[in-house]
Motif scaffolding. Sequence first.
Motif, short mmCIF file in Angstrom:
data_model
loop_
_atom_site.label_atom_id
_atom_site.label_comp_id
_atom_site.label_asym_id
_atom_site.label_seq_id
_atom_site.Cartn_x
_atom_site.Cartn_y
_atom_site.Cartn_z
N GLU A 119 0.83 -1.20 0.00
CA GLU A 119 0.00 0.00 0.00
C GLU A 119 0.87 1.26 0.00
O GLU A 119 0.59 2.22 -0.72
CB GLU A 119 -0.92 -0.01 1.21
CG GLU A 119 -1.85 1.19 1.32
CD GLU A 119 -2.72 1.14 2.56
OE1 GLU A 119 -3.91 1.44 2.45
OE2 GLU A 119 -2.19 0.78 3.65
N ALA B 58 2.40 1.87 -3.39
CA ALA B 58 1.41 2.40 -4.31
C ALA B 58 1.20 3.90 -4.11
O ALA B 58 0.92 4.64 -5.06
CB ALA B 58 0.08 1.66 -4.14
N ARG C 97 0.67 0.34 -9.15
CA ARG C 97 -0.10 0.14 -7.94
C ARG C 97 0.08 -1.23 -7.31
O ARG C 97 -0.14 -1.39 -6.12
CB ARG C 97 -1.59 0.37 -8.23
CG ARG C 97 -2.46 0.57 -7.02
CD ARG C 97 -3.84 1.04 -7.44
NE ARG C 97 -4.67 -0.05 -7.94
CZ ARG C 97 -5.46 -0.80 -7.16
NH1 ARG C 97 -5.51 -0.58 -5.86
NH2 ARG C 97 -6.19 -1.75 -7.67
N ARG C 98 0.45 -2.23 -8.10
CA ARG C 98 0.55 -3.60 -7.57
C ARG C 98 2.01 -4.02 -7.49
O ARG C 98 2.79 -3.80 -8.41
CB ARG C 98 -0.24 -4.57 -8.43
CG ARG C 98 -1.75 -4.34 -8.36
CD ARG C 98 -2.50 -5.40 -9.13
NE ARG C 98 -3.93 -5.14 -9.09
CZ ARG C 98 -4.77 -5.69 -8.20
NH1 ARG C 98 -4.30 -6.54 -7.30
NH2 ARG C 98 -6.05 -5.40 -8.25
N ALA D 185 6.84 -3.62 -9.63
CA ALA D 185 5.49 -3.05 -9.54
C ALA D 185 4.98 -2.70 -10.93
O ALA D 185 5.76 -2.38 -11.83
CB ALA D 185 5.49 -1.81 -8.65
#
Length: 426
Positions: A96, A99, A107-108, A283
Amino acid sequence: MEDYTIGREAVAAKRRRYFYPCTQHFYRNAPQIVQGEMQYLYDENGKKYTDFFAGVSVVACGHCNPAITSATIAQLQRLQHTTTIYLTQPNVDLAERLAEILPGNLRRSFFVNSGSEANEGAMLLARRHTGRKGFIALESGLHGRTNLTMSVTGLPMWRTDPYLDPDVRFIRRPYDPELGSEEAAARSLADLERVLAEHGDSIAAMIAEPIQGNGGMIMPHESYFREAAELLRRHGALLIFDEIQTGFGRTGRMFAMEHFGVVPDIVSMAKALGNGVPVAAFAASDEVAASLNSPSASTFGGNPVSAITALAVLDYMADQRLPERAERLGAKLKEGLAGLKERYPGLIRDVRGAGLMLGAELGGAEAGEAAELTDEVLERMKDRGFIIGKNGTGRNVLAFQPPLILAEADIQDMLKTLDSVLAELA
């Protein structure tokens, strides 16, 4: 402490007996490092060194920083290990947080243990997302020591596997000392366009360091990656940024990609994220990450200790505004190195880089002389209490990548000492 102070000669003898011959060190008379404290290291005799290399950009927050190690120790005493097949909070909190600080729609995250593994995962994701196998890489880049990451590495000395992946095409990097930055960038982009025209339907991605570290602190023209990303997009290929050395404040921005205004499709991270504890990740956006959908796991990736450590690192960086500090102190260091270049034009050819990721390229009159000069500077600086690195295609670039928490006085002391060393060698 006594168990780890057997002395440099005994340590060197054990290395020769038990290590592979590929494992080397920088110095003729290498100290045995036994302790670290923020920007300082200490050898077995208690001698103090100011560290201007940070374990190759790793300990950005300083050696054994109590704000970070206290969190690590507490987690070690609470829960040391699970894998991703169990639910734990530290790694989802870290995902989190990443991100929140990563640019754009990255984001991941998938957590692993090292930069090589992060780049390997990033390239696997690119292949799965595009359904293509090939890669484009820059000459003189460095991306790892696994088979695929070594295959996209453009530095000959690190390409030691005799059976590298053949589906890699190299283009000239956007740097040439004989050309201006715009002309060098244009030449590299022409190479990229040609490769895409000939092989675009087989290219999964281009992988590049925003600033080449081991290639000699090479920062391309500000427009280069914007134009490269557009060319790749037209051919359905992805852009992977290797931010393993450049990420987390090193260049005066949280990520070096911010200097270029480009958000890649995939980014790899490691080194400074753990401040010495192994943690790495790659990511991507929701769309690209969705392609990595077959069952997978990482035994140690994102383990509770590494994740809590990384969270403490990110807290400390934010609290101490380390990217801004790197930008401010880096400007002073670069100015000082530029002044030494003016004083010793026969020794220093160029000063380049951004933030606290700077290089001073040394020159010599004959082939090989510059590399020998670089080794001599490192030796004499070490003897005077300063640890600096080296890189470059000719191993003749002094590398300055200190902990971002060092003081301005440390920079001035180092520059004064380097001045005296260069005067001796001039």
